[in-house]
Design a protein around this motif. Sequence first.
Motif, PDB file in Angstrom:
ATOM      1  N   ILE A 195       1.568 -42.779  55.229  1.00  0.00           N
ATOM      2  CA  ILE A 195       0.574 -43.372  56.123  1.00  0.00           C
ATOM      3  C   ILE A 195      -0.716 -43.691  55.360  1.00  0.00           C
ATOM      4  N   THR A 196      -0.560 -43.997  54.076  1.00  0.00           N
ATOM      5  CA  THR A 196      -1.683 -44.491  53.289  1.00  0.00           C
ATOM      6  C   THR A 196      -1.624 -46.015  53.288  1.00  0.00           C
ATOM      7  N   LEU A 197      -2.663 -46.675  52.775  1.00  0.00           N
ATOM      8  CA  LEU A 197      -2.733 -48.139  52.846  1.00  0.00           C
ATOM      9  C   LEU A 197      -2.876 -48.760  51.458  1.00  0.00           C
ATOM     10  N   ASP A 198      -1.776 -49.351  50.986  1.00  0.00           N
ATOM     11  CA  ASP A 198      -1.790 -50.044  49.694  1.00  0.00           C
ATOM     12  C   ASP A 198      -1.213 -51.454  49.777  1.00  0.00           C
ATOM     13  N   THR A 199      -0.362 -51.691  50.768  1.00  0.00           N
ATOM     14  CA  THR A 199       0.359 -52.955  50.849  1.00  0.00           C
ATOM     15  C   THR A 199       0.366 -53.488  52.283  1.00  0.00           C
ATOM     16  N   GLU A 200       0.849 -54.721  52.442  1.00  0.00           N
ATOM     17  CA  GLU A 200       0.974 -55.298  53.778  1.00  0.00           C
ATOM     18  C   GLU A 200       1.934 -54.482  54.638  1.00  0.00           C
ATOM     19  N   GLU A 201       2.987 -53.958  54.012  1.00  0.00           N
ATOM     20  CA  GLU A 201       3.940 -53.135  54.759  1.00  0.00           C
ATOM     21  C   GLU A 201       3.264 -51.861  55.285  1.00  0.00           C
ATOM     22  N   ASP A 202       2.410 -51.272  54.448  1.00  0.00           N
ATOM     23  CA  ASP A 202       1.659 -50.091  54.892  1.00  0.00           C
ATOM     24  C   ASP A 202       0.764 -50.431  56.082  1.00  0.00           C
ATOM     25  N   TYR A 203       0.120 -51.596  56.001  1.00  0.00           N
ATOM     26  CA  TYR A 203      -0.774 -52.000  57.091  1.00  0.00           C
ATOM     27  C   TYR A 203       0.004 -52.210  58.386  1.00  0.00           C
ATOM     28  N   ALA A 204       1.182 -52.824  58.282  1.00  0.00           N
ATOM     29  CA  ALA A 204       2.018 -53.029  59.470  1.00  0.00           C
ATOM     30  C   ALA A 204       2.391 -51.686  60.091  1.00  0.00           C
ATOM     31  N   LEU A 205       2.742 -50.716  59.250  1.00  0.00           N
ATOM     32  CA  LEU A 205       3.083 -49.393  59.768  1.00  0.00           C
ATOM     33  C   LEU A 205       1.886 -48.731  60.441  1.00  0.00           C
ATOM     34  N   LEU A 206       0.727 -48.783  59.795  1.00  0.00           N
ATOM     35  CA  LEU A 206      -0.469 -48.162  60.358  1.00  0.00           C
ATOM     36  C   LEU A 206      -0.874 -48.828  61.678  1.00  0.00           C
ATOM     37  N   CYS A 207      -0.686 -50.137  61.769  1.00  0.00           N
ATOM     38  CA  CYS A 207      -0.964 -50.834  63.040  1.00  0.00           C
ATOM     39  C   CYS A 207      -0.062 -50.282  64.143  1.00  0.00           C
ATOM     40  N   ALA A 208       1.199 -50.028  63.802  1.00  0.00           N
ATOM     41  CA  ALA A 208       2.126 -49.463  64.785  1.00  0.00           C
ATOM     42  C   ALA A 208       1.702 -48.048  65.176  1.00  0.00           C
ATOM     43  N   VAL A 209       1.324 -47.232  64.187  1.00  0.00           N
ATOM     44  CA  VAL A 209       0.886 -45.860  64.462  1.00  0.00           C
ATOM     45  C   VAL A 209      -0.322 -45.860  65.396  1.00  0.00           C
ATOM     46  N   PHE A 210      -1.298 -46.707  65.099  1.00  0.00           N
ATOM     47  CA  PHE A 210      -2.499 -46.760  65.932  1.00  0.00           C
ATOM     48  C   PHE A 210      -2.196 -47.336  67.320  1.00  0.00           C
ATOM     49  N   ASP A 211      -1.260 -48.280  67.398  1.00  0.00           N
ATOM     50  CA  ASP A 211      -0.870 -48.804  68.710  1.00  0.00           C
ATOM     51  C   ASP A 211      -0.284 -47.696  69.587  1.00  0.00           C
ATOM     52  N   PHE A 212       0.480 -46.803  68.984  1.00  0.00           N
ATOM     53  CA  PHE A 212       1.111 -45.720  69.739  1.00  0.00           C
ATOM     54  C   PHE A 212       0.127 -44.598  70.099  1.00  0.00           C
ATOM     55  N   LEU A 213      -0.830 -44.306  69.196  1.00  0.00           N
ATOM     56  CA  LEU A 213      -1.633 -43.092  69.348  1.00  0.00           C
ATOM     57  C   LEU A 213      -3.099 -43.301  69.726  1.00  0.00           C
ATOM     58  N   PHE A 214      -3.709 -44.382  69.260  1.00  0.00           N
ATOM     59  CA  PHE A 214      -5.166 -44.514  69.336  1.00  0.00           C
ATOM     60  C   PHE A 214      -5.694 -44.628  70.761  1.00  0.00           C
ATOM     61  N   GLU A 215      -5.003 -45.377  71.601  1.00  0.00           N
ATOM     62  CA  GLU A 215      -5.496 -45.580  72.972  1.00  0.00           C
ATOM     63  C   GLU A 215      -5.493 -44.263  73.756  1.00  0.00           C
ATOM     64  N   LYS A 216      -4.488 -43.443  73.500  1.00  0.00           N
ATOM     65  CA  LYS A 216      -4.381 -42.163  74.198  1.00  0.00           C
ATOM     66  C   LYS A 216      -5.418 -41.168  73.681  1.00  0.00           C
ATOM     67  N   GLU A 217      -5.618 -41.129  72.361  1.00  0.00           N
ATOM     68  CA  GLU A 217      -6.572 -40.209  71.757  1.00  0.00           C
ATOM     69  C   GLU A 217      -7.063 -40.809  70.441  1.00  0.00           C
ATOM     70  N   GLN A 218      -8.323 -41.297  70.443  1.00  0.00           N
ATOM     71  CA  GLN A 218      -8.851 -41.965  69.259  1.00  0.00           C
ATOM     72  C   GLN A 218      -8.815 -41.077  68.024  1.00  0.00           C
ATOM     73  N   TYR A 219      -9.061 -39.783  68.217  1.00  0.00           N
ATOM     74  CA  TYR A 219      -9.060 -38.858  67.085  1.00  0.00           C
ATOM     75  C   TYR A 219      -7.777 -38.014  67.106  1.00  0.00           C
ATOM     76  N   PHE A 220      -6.646 -38.722  66.988  1.00  0.00           N
ATOM     77  CA  PHE A 220      -5.361 -38.020  66.945  1.00  0.00           C
ATOM     78  C   PHE A 220      -5.267 -37.209  65.649  1.00  0.00           C
ATOM     79  N   LEU A 221      -4.406 -36.202  65.672  1.00  0.00           N
ATOM     80  CA  LEU A 221      -4.282 -35.265  64.557  1.00  0.00           C
ATOM     81  C   LEU A 221      -2.993 -35.493  63.777  1.00  0.00           C
ATOM     82  N   ALA A 222      -2.877 -34.783  62.670  1.00  0.00           N
ATOM     83  CA  ALA A 222      -1.683 -34.902  61.835  1.00  0.00           C
ATOM     84  C   ALA A 222      -0.428 -34.547  62.622  1.00  0.00           C
TER      85      ALA A 222
END
Length: 281
Positions: A195-222
């Motif tokens: 879940i680090t950001l180095d490539t476009e693929e990483d960014y696509a994954l992080l966008c998915a993670v934030f789509d799933f978690l951020f709206e429910k809890e902005q400061y989600f945990l590990a």
Amino acid sequence: MKIGAIIQARSSSTRLPKKVLLKLPFGGGITVLQQVIRRTLKSSMINELIVATTNDVADDEIIDISEQEGVKWFRGSKEDVLSRYYNAAKESSIDLIVRITSDCPCIDWQIIDKVIELHLKDNADYTSNTIKPTFPHGLDVEVISFSALEKAHLQAKDSFEREHVCPYISTTHCDMFKISSFEAPQELYAPDIRITLDTEEDYALLCAVFDFLFEKEQYFLAGDVVHLFRSKPWLKIINKKVVQKKHFFDLKDELKEAIKILKLQDLDGSADIIRKFVDGM
């Protein structure tokens, strides 16, 4: 004792330029760098946060974001990141440096605090949760005593040691320092998650993670991230072929890594040629 987090950030990433300025969640108004700053500030043990960027004009936007977030900033060498860290810490009289990189937008402040606590308990020179891979890659925390950082700054000669800040302490001259390793509890053990950001693929994954978690809890945990991946294992496919950049001191090890990368791209012929060469070394 003054404990300071220093977040290194620049816009000229080789694999994904301006990655720290990308928006997370996708289409929102918050940058990757802002996510890192805000999550790090939730630490209960950090007294000060500094964003350490370069002298390049291209990084003026990073200064703007730092000021917008109300945190200090420091400008230094683009390539010699060790000197950037040392001078930033020295200017702010920081006794204990917490190194965070700006490509880790899921950084967990609870893990930051636990690494600091272990460092203080062990009276260590260097403490990290990256020595033995147990956490998801992208929750990386390094804690360095100023005296150890100063010694590295004065004595490190190799460009790799100066670019990546801590190898002089953690790797090439580790016998000179007291080092502590913080490992993940069983519920957070997931070194196969990236879940680090180095490539476009990483960014696509992080966008998915934030789509799933951020709206429910902005400061989600590990723990929320690990649970998400266990419930939706297909997420790993998104950046499965991304190879983490590495530095090798031995040509044979470097060639072995090259074989792995070629195999990922189905370049079996080239991989076989290099393998034969390695076998004959």
